[in-house]
Design an enzyme around this catalytic site. Structure first.
Site, PDB file in Angstrom:
ATOM      1  N   GLU A 104       0.975  -1.383   0.260  1.00 25.74           N
ATOM      2  CA  GLU A 104      -0.117  -0.078   0.097  1.00 25.74           C
ATOM      3  C   GLU A 104       0.899   1.409   0.232  1.00 25.74           C
ATOM      4  O   GLU A 104       0.633   1.772   0.995  1.00 25.74           O
ATOM      5  CB  GLU A 104      -0.997  -0.055   1.119  1.00 25.74           C
ATOM      6  N   GLU A 117      -5.251  -8.925   1.155  1.00 24.35           N
ATOM      7  CA  GLU A 117      -6.442  -8.320   2.091  1.00 24.35           C
ATOM      8  C   GLU A 117      -7.544  -8.338   1.975  1.00 24.35           C
ATOM      9  O   GLU A 117      -7.557  -7.417   0.668  1.00 24.35           O
ATOM     10  CB  GLU A 117      -5.642  -7.178   2.587  1.00 24.35           C
TER      11      GLU A 117
HETATM   12  O1  IFM Z   1      -3.804  -2.743   8.893  1.00 23.46           O
HETATM   13  C1  IFM Z   1      -3.823  -2.390   8.270  1.00 23.46           C
HETATM   14  C2  IFM Z   1      -2.821  -3.462   7.029  1.00 23.46           C
HETATM   15  O2  IFM Z   1      -1.637  -2.571   8.315  1.00 23.46           O
HETATM   16  C3  IFM Z   1      -3.234  -2.949   5.852  1.00 23.46           C
HETATM   17  N1  IFM Z   1      -3.797  -2.478   5.145  1.00 23.46           N
HETATM   18  C4  IFM Z   1      -4.801  -2.022   5.714  1.00 23.46           C
HETATM   19  C5  IFM Z   1      -4.835  -2.304   7.716  1.00 23.46           C
HETATM   20  C6  IFM Z   1      -6.822  -2.454   8.025  1.00 23.46           C
HETATM   21  O3  IFM Z   1      -6.663  -1.158   8.237  1.00 23.46           O
END
Ligand code: IFM
Length: 444
Positions: A169, A352
């Site tokens: 990210e 994710e």
């Molecule tokens: O916890 C975070 C993760 O580190 C990166 N993506 C989003 C998740 C939730 O906010």
């Protein structure tokens, strides 16, 4: 309770990879065994973390990793996505911290013994503080330091890894960290965000060169997060504003990687906000990747704004998770189809997806029905995208266990395993049990 998918879904095949994900700073603790990172500094700055907490203990995974591997195995996953703490493995003088490297090697070895595929993320936001002192991601040199770090990790890990993602990210690192300052290192200014983004993307490209050469047998790529923008109304002004927002927040990271150029919006940004793009940079950034990691949680609604061009607005009366994010699974399908149409990535992994819910543990049970419902609808959304031809090869739940949720501290729980931070006891939530059932009931 079990998740269901249509009988013929490719997501019911054992060829589809299911996993759980974590990140170093969010779970490890063990801070005495590594150099400080920007998140240590940020946490120590008054008012930055809602509950005033930090990552010094977190889930104490640094000391409990053996039990955690058992836990991961007990969930029946195919894969585990973890990140490497750069300040744990690299000393300020550029030498390797052998103890730090050994920590990960033993972890990887154990996962390999258990036939759990390892997805390594090289950078999930914990920049060594000693590099921030030199300008952090505003300093072009940091990209080259990242390349050196990647070289050392790849050399040390050898055949133990299934997939490498360079960055997690970069939007969050650049925009949240160097433009609006709600994440470490907390720098604020429109003149910084795009510069940091460019150096992050350059770091990605430089690391891809190393991975392609030194680790040709792993899948090598990057993880991007997307919060697709939708227009607040059908007015042309809102639609245009939304396009702008999508370019600024989403395609800013994807387009350079796939097309070797920034979105057209770059031409209308003030010169002072733009990065210095050296000759050859875009070719480095657009190095071929084996997979795109997609992180998806929610969508955003935009309307036109005279001053800024676009403004995010909140819809009233919509379903939201505990962190305030709208639950809108249709955006997940739309996003995957859109990415496939625009860029034709060779493979996509959902690296994710998950929900923050205000869980309660009662007599050893966490009955997180809202999270179960979130997962069910988002798994369906992925299924529909696959049916439309999107090459999604795997799915990772965020997160294996409750952990340090950045500026939200420990107040938001994303785990499919509940963590009691006092006792460090882990309890598989009902969502974790449903996920296990889905994974273990696959037949072929
Ligand atoms: O916890 C975070 C993760 O580190 C990166 N993506 C989003 C998740 C939730 O906010």
């Amino acid at each position: 309770m079990a998740f269901t998918l249509p009988k013929n879904s490719s997501m019911l095949s054992s060829k589809f990879t299911y996993g759980v994900a974590t990140a170093s700073f969010q779970i490890e603790g063990g801070i005495d065994n590594r150099a400080p990172c920007i998140w240590d500094t940020f946490c120590a700055t008054e008012g930055k973390i809602i509950d005033g907490s930090d990552g010094s203990v977190a889930c104490d995974h640094f000391h409990r990793w053996q039990d955690d591997v058992e836990l991961i195995e007990s969930l029946g996953v195919d894969a585990y996505r973890l990140s490497i703490s750069w300040p744990r493995v690299m000393n300020e003088d550029g030498s390797v911290n052998q103890e730090g490297m050994a920590f990960y090697i033993q972890l990887l070895d154990r996962l390999n013994e258990k036939h759990i595929k390892v997805f390594v993320t090289l950078y999930h936001w914990d920049l060594p503080q000693y590099l921030e002192e030199q300008g952090g991601w505003l300093n072009r040199e940091t990209a080259y330091k990242f390349q050196q770090y990647t070289t050392e990790v790849v050399k040390a890990f050898g055949e133990r890894v299934y997939a490498y993602a360079t960055l997690n990210e970069p939007f969050c690192s650049a925009y949240l960290g160097y433009e609006i300052g709600v994440h470490a290192p907390g720098i604020v200014g429109k003149e910084y965000g795009r510069k940091a983004a460019h150096h992050l993307l350059l770091a990605h490209g430089l690391a891809m060169q190393v991975l392609a050469k030194e680790s040709p047998n792993t899948l090598n790529g990057i993880v991007l997060n997307f919060t697709p923008g939708y227009a607040a109304s059908k007015s042309l002004a809102d639609i245009k504003a939304t396009e702008m927002a999508n370019e600024y927040h989403n395609y800013w990271y994807a387009k350079p990687i796939f097309d070797g150029e920034y979105p057209a919006l770059i031409d209308s940004l003030p010169k002072a906000h733009l990065p210095d793009i050296f000759e050859g940079d875009m070719a480095i950034i657009s190095h071929e990747i084996d997979f795109l990691g997609v992180n998806f949680y929610t969508r955003a609604i935009y309307e036109a704004d005279e001053q800024e061009g676009f403004k995010e607005v909140a819809l009233p009366d919509v379903e939201r998770t505990d962190i305030g994010w709208e639950v809108y699974p249709q955006a997940f399908t739309d996003l995957l189809i859109d990415l496939n149409t625009r860029y034709q990535p060779p493979a996509i992994y959902i690296t994710e997806n998950g929900a923050s819910i205000d869980d309660e543990i009662e007599e050893g049970v966490v009955n997180d029905q809202r999270r179960i419902s979130y997962y069910q609808r988002h798994l369906n959304a992925v299924h529909v995208a696959i049916e439309s031809g999107v090459p999604v090869k795997g799915y990772f739940a965020w997160s294996l266990m409750d952990n340090f949720e950045w500026a939200e501290g420990y107040l938001k729980r994303f785990g499919i395993v509940y963590v009691d931070y006092q006792s460090q006891q882990r309890t598989i939530k009902q969502s974790g049990l449903a996920y296990r059932k889905l994974m273990t009931s696959r037949k072929n």
